[in-house]
Design an enzyme around this catalytic site. Sequence first.
Site, PDB file in Angstrom:
ATOM      1  N   LYS A 118       0.837  -1.216   0.000  1.00  0.00           N
ATOM      2  CA  LYS A 118       0.000   0.000   0.000  1.00  0.00           C
ATOM      3  C   LYS A 118       0.866   1.258   0.000  1.00  0.00           C
ATOM      4  CE  LYS A 118      -4.136  -1.904   0.264  1.00  0.00           C
ATOM      5  NZ  LYS A 118      -5.225  -1.726  -0.664  1.00  0.00           N
ATOM      6  N   LYS A 198      -3.311  -9.933  -7.907  1.00  0.00           N
ATOM      7  CA  LYS A 198      -4.598 -10.219  -7.283  1.00  0.00           C
ATOM      8  C   LYS A 198      -5.619  -9.194  -7.780  1.00  0.00           C
ATOM      9  CE  LYS A 198      -5.787  -8.315  -3.342  1.00  0.00           C
ATOM     10  NZ  LYS A 198      -6.832  -7.987  -2.389  1.00  0.00           N
ATOM     11  N   LYS A 201      -9.787  -3.706  -6.081  1.00  0.00           N
ATOM     12  CA  LYS A 201     -10.618  -2.550  -6.425  1.00  0.00           C
ATOM     13  C   LYS A 201      -9.755  -1.391  -6.919  1.00  0.00           C
ATOM     14  CE  LYS A 201     -13.518  -3.366  -2.438  1.00  0.00           C
ATOM     15  NZ  LYS A 201     -12.492  -3.457  -1.387  1.00  0.00           N
TER      16      LYS A 201
END
Length: 334
Positions: A118, A198, A201
Amino acid sequence: MLLYTVRMVRTMSGVQPTGNLHIGNYLGALVNWVELQKNYEAFFCVVDLHALTQRPDPAVLQRAVREVSIGILASGVDPEKATLFVQSEVPQHAELAWVMTCMTPLGDLNRMTQFKDKSTQQPDNINAGLFTYPILQTADIVLYRAEAVPVGDDQDQHLELARETVRRFNFVYGETFPEPKTVRSQAPRVVGLDGEAKMSKSKGNEVGLFETADETMQKLRGAKTDPARLRKSDKGNPDVCNMFAWHGFFTPQAQRDEIAAGCRSAQLGCVDCKRMLAANLEAVKGPIRERGNELRNNPGRLDDILAAGAAKARVAAEATMELVRDRIGLRKRR
Ligand code: AQP
């Protein structure tokens, strides 16, 4: 006469309102939510406090909370069976997160790979919440004393951290929480349209749960297949094709066998294979989209479901917090 009450084991899980739900969320988590609500006391939530780590626009966040709630219900979570609520409407999540923060060594958090991912994705906003995210997740789970947590395999490390924190808490303050176990679906890691990462969103590699059949086919057209198959006349290898992996989730075995044989012999091209996949995806997504539209047309019903869910969750959460406060020495009066 003896009366026995059977305590149902609890399950707990959440989804972030950080965008539209996709088929990875559906296959990796929601399918199991629908299954588990039958035999467990289920608490499912839209984790808006977690979403704050991405500093969303407030209006966008509010819309996403509603859309994700609609997606959960349209996927088959039944508010008569499961408690569905929005995390921030149960303030005990934040309270227990602080307690758990004080139980978590920095070294444990330093090992979390999702923080590293992230931080790369949002280099201008590496906030402390991103770092302590797994602690809030631990609190989410143990607040309901949940024993079964249905999630995709991207959450393995966080669940392991939750178990370690529970063990530490129980060791220091006495047996308080059960150790939560991960519940896996048949598709714990759905790879995105790029055939590499993966499905996510925030990565733009997703097929949305509410997308129409045309939108889905449009996306599938650009999806990666067997990289060695450049022309239709090339023989393909379904074992290395991400689209064939998706067939594994949506296509009956007999049709899959036909597709695999057609691909290997170059009788079936990638576009036709994708058309079949789009049709099978639509068979699952069509009814979900319809239920979603019904809920969108009845906003009062969604408000009622979420309000009732939050009220029920607060009761369960407060019962745990009373025990926790007692154990750790807060608010004890002579
Ligand atoms: N690709 C996936 N395959 C299987 N399961 C998945 N999940 C997410 N992506 C996949 C599972 O869906 C649940 C909800 O995920 P989340 O929204 O809480 O967080 P996430 O894992 O961070 O999901 P995204 O889509 O990747 O969101 P962004 O892009 O916002 O970070 C979890 O159980 C998760 O395992």
